[in-house]
Design a protein around this motif. Structure first.
Motif, PDB file in Angstrom:
ATOM      1  N   ASP A  67       3.843   6.928   7.267  1.00 42.30           N
ATOM      2  CA  ASP A  67       3.749   7.513   5.924  1.00 42.30           C
ATOM      3  C   ASP A  67       4.004   6.457   4.854  1.00 42.30           C
ATOM      4  O   ASP A  67       3.077   5.800   4.400  1.00 42.30           O
ATOM      5  CB  ASP A  67       4.664   8.733   5.765  1.00 42.30           C
ATOM      6  CG  ASP A  67       6.039   8.578   6.402  1.00 42.30           C
ATOM      7  OD1 ASP A  67       6.690   7.553   6.183  1.00 42.30           O
ATOM      8  OD2 ASP A  67       6.469   9.510   7.104  1.00 42.30           O
ATOM      9  N   LEU A  68       5.262   6.235   4.499  1.00 43.59           N
ATOM     10  CA  LEU A  68       5.559   5.319   3.390  1.00 43.59           C
ATOM     11  C   LEU A  68       5.125   3.886   3.691  1.00 43.59           C
ATOM     12  O   LEU A  68       4.679   3.161   2.805  1.00 43.59           O
ATOM     13  CB  LEU A  68       7.053   5.359   3.059  1.00 43.59           C
ATOM     14  CG  LEU A  68       7.622   6.733   2.690  1.00 43.59           C
ATOM     15  CD1 LEU A  68       9.084   6.608   2.266  1.00 43.59           C
ATOM     16  CD2 LEU A  68       6.809   7.398   1.589  1.00 43.59           C
ATOM     17  N   ASP A  73      -0.732  13.448   0.226  1.00 49.27           N
ATOM     18  CA  ASP A  73      -2.128  13.885   0.154  1.00 49.27           C
ATOM     19  C   ASP A  73      -3.069  12.681   0.181  1.00 49.27           C
ATOM     20  O   ASP A  73      -4.150  12.738   0.788  1.00 49.27           O
ATOM     21  CB  ASP A  73      -2.364  14.694  -1.129  1.00 49.27           C
ATOM     22  CG  ASP A  73      -1.565  15.985  -1.155  1.00 49.27           C
ATOM     23  OD1 ASP A  73      -1.361  16.573  -0.073  1.00 49.27           O
ATOM     24  OD2 ASP A  73      -1.137  16.395  -2.247  1.00 49.27           O
ATOM     25  N   LYS A  74      -2.642  11.606  -0.466  1.00 48.47           N
ATOM     26  CA  LYS A  74      -3.447  10.377  -0.458  1.00 48.47           C
ATOM     27  C   LYS A  74      -3.542   9.807   0.960  1.00 48.47           C
ATOM     28  O   LYS A  74      -4.593   9.319   1.372  1.00 48.47           O
ATOM     29  CB  LYS A  74      -2.832   9.327  -1.402  1.00 48.47           C
ATOM     30  CG  LYS A  74      -2.805   9.720  -2.861  1.00 48.47           C
ATOM     31  CD  LYS A  74      -2.060   8.664  -3.680  1.00 48.47           C
ATOM     32  CE  LYS A  74      -1.868   9.090  -5.118  1.00 48.47           C
ATOM     33  NZ  LYS A  74      -1.039   8.109  -5.876  1.00 48.47           N
ATOM     34  N   VAL A  75      -2.416   9.867   1.674  1.00 51.89           N
ATOM     35  CA  VAL A  75      -2.428   9.392   3.062  1.00 51.89           C
ATOM     36  C   VAL A  75      -3.395  10.223   3.892  1.00 51.89           C
ATOM     37  O   VAL A  75      -4.206   9.688   4.665  1.00 51.89           O
ATOM     38  CB  VAL A  75      -1.010   9.452   3.675  1.00 51.89           C
ATOM     39  CG1 VAL A  75      -1.064   9.212   5.191  1.00 51.89           C
ATOM     40  CG2 VAL A  75      -0.094   8.424   3.027  1.00 51.89           C
ATOM     41  N   GLU A 126      -6.600  11.629  10.411  1.00 54.62           N
ATOM     42  CA  GLU A 126      -6.054  11.907  11.752  1.00 54.62           C
ATOM     43  C   GLU A 126      -4.526  11.995  11.757  1.00 54.62           C
ATOM     44  O   GLU A 126      -3.934  12.410  12.760  1.00 54.62           O
ATOM     45  CB  GLU A 126      -6.504  10.825  12.740  1.00 54.62           C
ATOM     46  CG  GLU A 126      -5.829   9.469  12.587  1.00 54.62           C
ATOM     47  CD  GLU A 126      -6.472   8.561  11.545  1.00 54.62           C
ATOM     48  OE1 GLU A 126      -6.171   7.352  11.544  1.00 54.62           O
ATOM     49  OE2 GLU A 126      -7.278   9.072  10.725  1.00 54.62           O
ATOM     50  N   ILE A 127      -3.879  11.611  10.659  1.00 56.08           N
ATOM     51  CA  ILE A 127      -2.416  11.659  10.598  1.00 56.08           C
ATOM     52  C   ILE A 127      -1.963  13.083  10.246  1.00 56.08           C
ATOM     53  O   ILE A 127      -2.440  13.677   9.281  1.00 56.08           O
ATOM     54  CB  ILE A 127      -1.865  10.657   9.572  1.00 56.08           C
ATOM     55  CG1 ILE A 127      -2.256   9.223   9.948  1.00 56.08           C
ATOM     56  CG2 ILE A 127      -0.339  10.767   9.480  1.00 56.08           C
ATOM     57  CD1 ILE A 127      -1.779   8.168   8.977  1.00 56.08           C
ATOM     58  N   ASN A 161       1.008   3.778  -3.035  1.00 55.14           N
ATOM     59  CA  ASN A 161      -0.341   4.177  -2.652  1.00 55.14           C
ATOM     60  C   ASN A 161      -0.635   3.620  -1.261  1.00 55.14           C
ATOM     61  O   ASN A 161      -0.380   2.440  -1.004  1.00 55.14           O
ATOM     62  CB  ASN A 161      -1.386   3.644  -3.635  1.00 55.14           C
ATOM     63  CG  ASN A 161      -1.353   4.368  -4.961  1.00 55.14           C
ATOM     64  OD1 ASN A 161      -1.690   5.548  -5.050  1.00 55.14           O
ATOM     65  ND2 ASN A 161      -0.920   3.670  -6.005  1.00 55.14           N
ATOM     66  N   PRO A 162      -1.151   4.445  -0.354  1.00 56.88           N
ATOM     67  CA  PRO A 162      -1.479   3.922   0.975  1.00 56.88           C
ATOM     68  C   PRO A 162      -2.644   2.948   0.892  1.00 56.88           C
ATOM     69  O   PRO A 162      -3.574   3.134   0.109  1.00 56.88           O
ATOM     70  CB  PRO A 162      -1.869   5.175   1.759  1.00 56.88           C
ATOM     71  CG  PRO A 162      -2.349   6.133   0.714  1.00 56.88           C
ATOM     72  CD  PRO A 162      -1.497   5.864  -0.499  1.00 56.88           C
ATOM     73  N   LEU A 163      -2.570   1.885   1.681  1.00 61.15           N
ATOM     74  CA  LEU A 163      -3.688   0.962   1.757  1.00 61.15           C
ATOM     75  C   LEU A 163      -4.875   1.676   2.390  1.00 61.15           C
ATOM     76  O   LEU A 163      -4.716   2.477   3.308  1.00 61.15           O
ATOM     77  CB  LEU A 163      -3.321  -0.264   2.592  1.00 61.15           C
ATOM     78  CG  LEU A 163      -2.141  -1.116   2.105  1.00 61.15           C
ATOM     79  CD1 LEU A 163      -1.898  -2.270   3.080  1.00 61.15           C
ATOM     80  CD2 LEU A 163      -2.391  -1.648   0.708  1.00 61.15           C
ATOM     81  N   VAL A 164      -6.052   1.389   1.897  1.00 59.70           N
ATOM     82  CA  VAL A 164      -7.257   2.009   2.454  1.00 59.70           C
ATOM     83  C   VAL A 164      -7.431   1.603   3.912  1.00 59.70           C
ATOM     84  O   VAL A 164      -7.877   2.382   4.753  1.00 59.70           O
ATOM     85  CB  VAL A 164      -8.499   1.617   1.631  1.00 59.70           C
ATOM     86  CG1 VAL A 164      -9.765   2.163   2.272  1.00 59.70           C
ATOM     87  CG2 VAL A 164      -8.365   2.133   0.201  1.00 59.70           C
TER      88      VAL A 164
END
Length: 293
Positions: A111-112, A246-248, A254-255, A206-209
């Protein structure tokens, strides 16, 4: 002048010889360590068999109760490490594969840490004693900016990370002084603290793409026929920026999102870490959803 140059050359030679000698002694000590930490235990083991291996940061270490898996007939160990990133989790899985581990399921707390692909110096330094004795460790660090100095300069890594793998740690390793890292099958239970920080702000995250090390873990599992389960774990209700999850989910569909499975503050030691009671509720849900049919 000639005598000065000869004297200087002798000093340099002595320093180099001492560096090689100390490097060899420190490394030899770490090469026989089996009871202080999770990394050393994996490196100095072979052919282990697990139904469930848990990887991640402290949010894995504090959230998955290994014994509850064991009570359901699943041989399990929690390899989550406080302060660790996906860089270290990926390397640990690679080491397990290098050591011929047989693993049926990997649960990854993802997650983080999807917001970065950096190494966590405090944890990654624990792998450095083995950089000359493992192709996996060497290759994993080879993309880092300081790889050449860590690999080619004798004893440099022990000086640079003295607080982690320096004299004190080497001495305690040599005398086989245990830590609590391996207690409770790797799970570290937390208590409810009055002064626990029950607020958090992750608006800027922000999660990396494309997180390189998350993809490595997923691909290694697929290549070795390991069932890969990636989950997001709970945070307390007083978090700003909860749309991060939600961004993740959008970037990595699949997460599985479990961030709201446990929300009451009484189940948290701090906003980002559940206490033992919360961890047991969460673990029961994971068992129900993935292992009880």
């Amino acid at each position: 002048m000639k005598r000065f140059l000869i004297y200087t050359a002798k000093i340099i030679l002595i320093v180099m010889l001492l560096a090689f000698l100390l490097d060899g002694i420190y490394t030899a000590i770490f090469m026989q360590s089996r009871n202080r930490g999770k990394i050393e235990t994996v490196f100095n083991s072979k052919s282990e068999k697990f139904d469930v291996v848990i990887l991640g940061s402290s949010r894995a270490n504090n959230h998955f109760v290994s014994q509850k898996f064991e009570d359901n007939g699943l041989k399990t160990f929690n390899y989550g490490m406080s302060g660790g990133h996906l860089f270290e989790a990926s390397l640990l899985l690679k080491l397990m594969i290098e050591r011929k581990y047989e693993i049926k399921n990997v649960i990854l707390e993802a997650d983080l840490n999807l917001s970065n692909d950096h190494q966590a110096d405090g944890i990654s330094s624990k792998y450095l004693p083995y950089i000359h004795n493992s192709d996996v460790v060497r290759e994993h660090f080879s993309t880092q900016d300081n790889f050449k100095s860590l690999y080619y300069i004798p004893f440099y890594r022990y000086i640079k990370y003295e607080t982690r793998i320096g004299f004190r740690e080497t001495f305690f390793t040599a005398v086989h002084k245990k830590t609590n890292a391996l207690d409770n099958l790797g799970y570290y239970p937390l208590k409810k603290h009055r002064n626990g920080n029950m607020k958090n702000n992750i608006v800027a995250l922000n999660p990396l793409v494309h997180n390189k090390y998350y993809e490595e873990i997923k691909n290694f599992c697929e290549a070795n026929n390991i069932n890969f389960i990636a989950v997001m774990t709970p945070m307390c209700s007083n978090v700003k920026g909860m749309n991060y999850f939600d961004k993740v989910k959008k970037a990595y569909p699949e997460i599985y999102n479990y961030e709201n499975v446990v929300v009451e503050d009484k189940y948290f030691a701090s906003c980002g870490h559940m206490n033992d009671a919360g961890a047991r509720i969460f673990t029961a849900r994971i068992l129900k959803d993935f292992f009880k049919k």
